[in-house]
Design an enzyme around this catalytic site. Structure first.
Site, PDB file in Angstrom:
ATOM      1  N   ALA A 147     -10.894  12.632 -79.998  1.00 15.00           N
ATOM      2  CA  ALA A 147     -12.184  12.063 -80.411  1.00 15.00           C
ATOM      3  C   ALA A 147     -13.032  13.145 -81.073  1.00 15.00           C
ATOM      4  CB  ALA A 147     -12.896  11.495 -79.201  1.00 15.00           C
ATOM      5  N   ASN A 148     -14.240  12.815 -81.447  1.00 14.39           N
ATOM      6  CA  ASN A 148     -15.166  13.823 -81.975  1.00 14.39           C
ATOM      7  C   ASN A 148     -16.531  13.610 -81.325  1.00 14.39           C
ATOM      8  OD1 ASN A 148     -16.852  12.028 -83.729  1.00 14.39           O
ATOM      9  ND2 ASN A 148     -14.827  11.644 -84.612  1.00 14.39           N
ATOM     10  N   ARG A 149     -17.488  14.448 -81.668  1.00 12.63           N
ATOM     11  CA  ARG A 149     -18.755  14.446 -80.924  1.00 12.63           C
ATOM     12  C   ARG A 149     -19.824  13.513 -81.490  1.00 12.63           C
ATOM     13  NH1 ARG A 149     -20.625  20.303 -80.360  1.00 12.63           N
ATOM     14  NH2 ARG A 149     -22.282  19.289 -79.200  1.00 12.63           N
ATOM     15  N   SER A 150     -19.454  12.654 -82.423  1.00  8.61           N
ATOM     16  CA  SER A 150     -20.456  11.745 -82.980  1.00  8.61           C
ATOM     17  C   SER A 150     -20.986  10.795 -81.906  1.00  8.61           C
ATOM     18  CB  SER A 150     -19.831  10.929 -84.113  1.00  8.61           C
ATOM     19  OG  SER A 150     -20.699   9.885 -84.471  1.00  8.61           O
TER      20      SER A 150
END
Ligand code: CTP
Length: 404
Positions: free
Chosen positions: A211-214
């Site tokens: 995943a990413n931190r958005s």
């Protein structure tokens, strides 16, 4: 442009239901959002809650039945409704709806409704049986046909102890409906706007993902602002805990592949695509069907590139002209302008919002962003530190110019 409620004149009618304890919260939220809220209590409402409660949260005098017969009574009912932007009655009882359906004007609130020229929004609250009664349903229909906006009631626990339909909507949701009503006829009326939000998740196995931190905050702010401006909004969201703005049609997606399919589908005839989501650049070549066990040894996950959604969108735009305006977002930690310029060109965007995430007050999970807007025309606009709501306002202002 960003604060739809600022200086709006809202009459909040409160009638006799226990749900009026929630009206105080609604009045407070409207006041905090910058609206000028004039409350009118019916005699029955005053048995549940006092004018003082509303005066305390709105900073303005709240009116009750006694005011109708006071010195200003002869002009009050007309004066209150005049110039109002919206008349909300929350909660509205079956009895008050019956009066309104028949044009009765026997108290300060119903008089004000007859005299007002602004839209009317009703949030019913009553017992399940009363709501279902043919008379109530007929009155609701009459009011709806006459243009009243009726929101709720919801199902759930009622004062009678029963679980049934009849609960007034919660203040936060009512606030969303009020925004929707105030946004009608705005500069994006009739325009279809597709917004993507959040960070894509690429599955490794049934339990793990990349995943990413958005956080999704900027995308949700864009969706709310587009609604405030009157647009029809489709919000394509990767997993997030954020509440869907009232009025947005939400499509939930997880992976970049799902997001691509949803965007291509939703933006077929869209006027605008605002691609605020952080799609993934890489996905596992294979997703294990079952949970990968530790005993299998050190894990190596082989990745491949995902398809670029904006590149696919721009291919189609070249063919059929839709979506008419496409805005990309670039989160960069170095060479902000240079990198964003490359993306503007390679993805054939109308605007790219370049966000400097190296600053502590910009980027993921915070409420502010530091944005430079790069336009296909070559224009460059460095915006000051702004809330994500304000950024959304500026982006949509530029989009409206392009549409015109
Ligand atoms: N984007 C997209 N499809 C992808 C990846 C990104 O449509 N597979 C979109 C994003 O939603 C964003 C814009 O492209 O609006 C820029 O995303 P960004 O991650 O900054 O750019 P990339 O092209 O992925 O380049 P890099 O990660 O190398 O910076």
């Amino acid at each position: 442009m960003t604060n739809l409620l600022k200086n709006k004149r809202i009459i909040l009618g409160v009638t006799g239901s226990i749900a009026c304890y929630k009206s105080a919260d609604l009045a407070s939220k409207l006041h905090q959002a910058g609206a000028q809220v004039d409350v009118i209590l019916t005699r029955a409402a005053a048995n549940f809650i006092t004018s003082l409660t509303f005066q305390s949260v709105t900073g303005r005098r709240a009116y009750s039945e006694a005011d109708l017969w006071g010195a200003e009574g002869h002009v009050l009912h007309i004066g209150l409704g005049k110039d109002a932007d919206l008349l909300v009655i929350a909660p509205v009882t079956a009895n008050t709806m019956a009066k309104l359906a028949h044009g009765q004007a026997d108290n300060l609130l119903t008089l004000a409704v007859l005299a007002a020229e602004c839209p009317l929004l009703l949030a019913p609250a009553m017992d399940g049986g009363m709501f279902k009664h043919a008379a109530t349903q007929a009155n609701l229909e009459t009011l709806r046909e006459r243009g009243a906006i009726i929101v709720g009631p919801a199902s759930g626990h009622l004062a009678s102890g029963m679980e049934a339909i009849g609960r007034m909507l919660e203040p936060q949701e009512l606030l969303g409906h009020i925004r929707l009503a105030l946004g009608r006829g705005g500069p994006l009326q009739g325009r279809r706007v597709v917004v993507t939000a959040g960070g894509a998740q690429e599955a490794i196995d049934p339990v793990r993902y990349i995943a990413n931190r958005s956080s999704g905050k900027q995308g949700f702010a864009l969706a709310q602002t587009a609604l405030d401006l009157g647009a029809d909004v489709t919000l394509i969201s990767a997993p997030t805990h954020l509440e869907t703005p009232v009025g947005a049609q939400r499509m939930d997606v997880r992976s970049t592949g799902e997001m691509l399919a949803a965007v291509l589908d939703a933006s077929q005839k869209a006027d605008v695509l605002l691609m605020a989501a952080a799609a993934a650049d890489f996905q596992p070549v294979e997703t294990a069907e079952n949970k990968i066990k530790k005993a299998q040894g050190i894990l190596e996950v082989k990745l491949e590139e995902t398809r670029d959604i904006l590149v696919e969108v721009s291919k189609r735009k070249t063919k059929n002209g839709y979506p008419r305006v496409v805005v990309g977002f670039a989160a960069e930690s170095q060479n902000l302008i240079e990198n964003a310029e490359k993306k503007l060109k390679s993805k054939q965007l109308d605007i790219i919002a370049a966000n400097d995430i190296s600053a502590a007050d910009a980027g993921f999970a915070v409420d502010t962003n530091r944005i430079t807007l790069l336009h296909a025309s070559g224009e460059k606009e460095e915006l000051p530190l702004m809330s994500k709501d304000e950024v959304a306002g500026v982006v949509l202002e530029r989009v409206i110019k392009l549409l015109d």
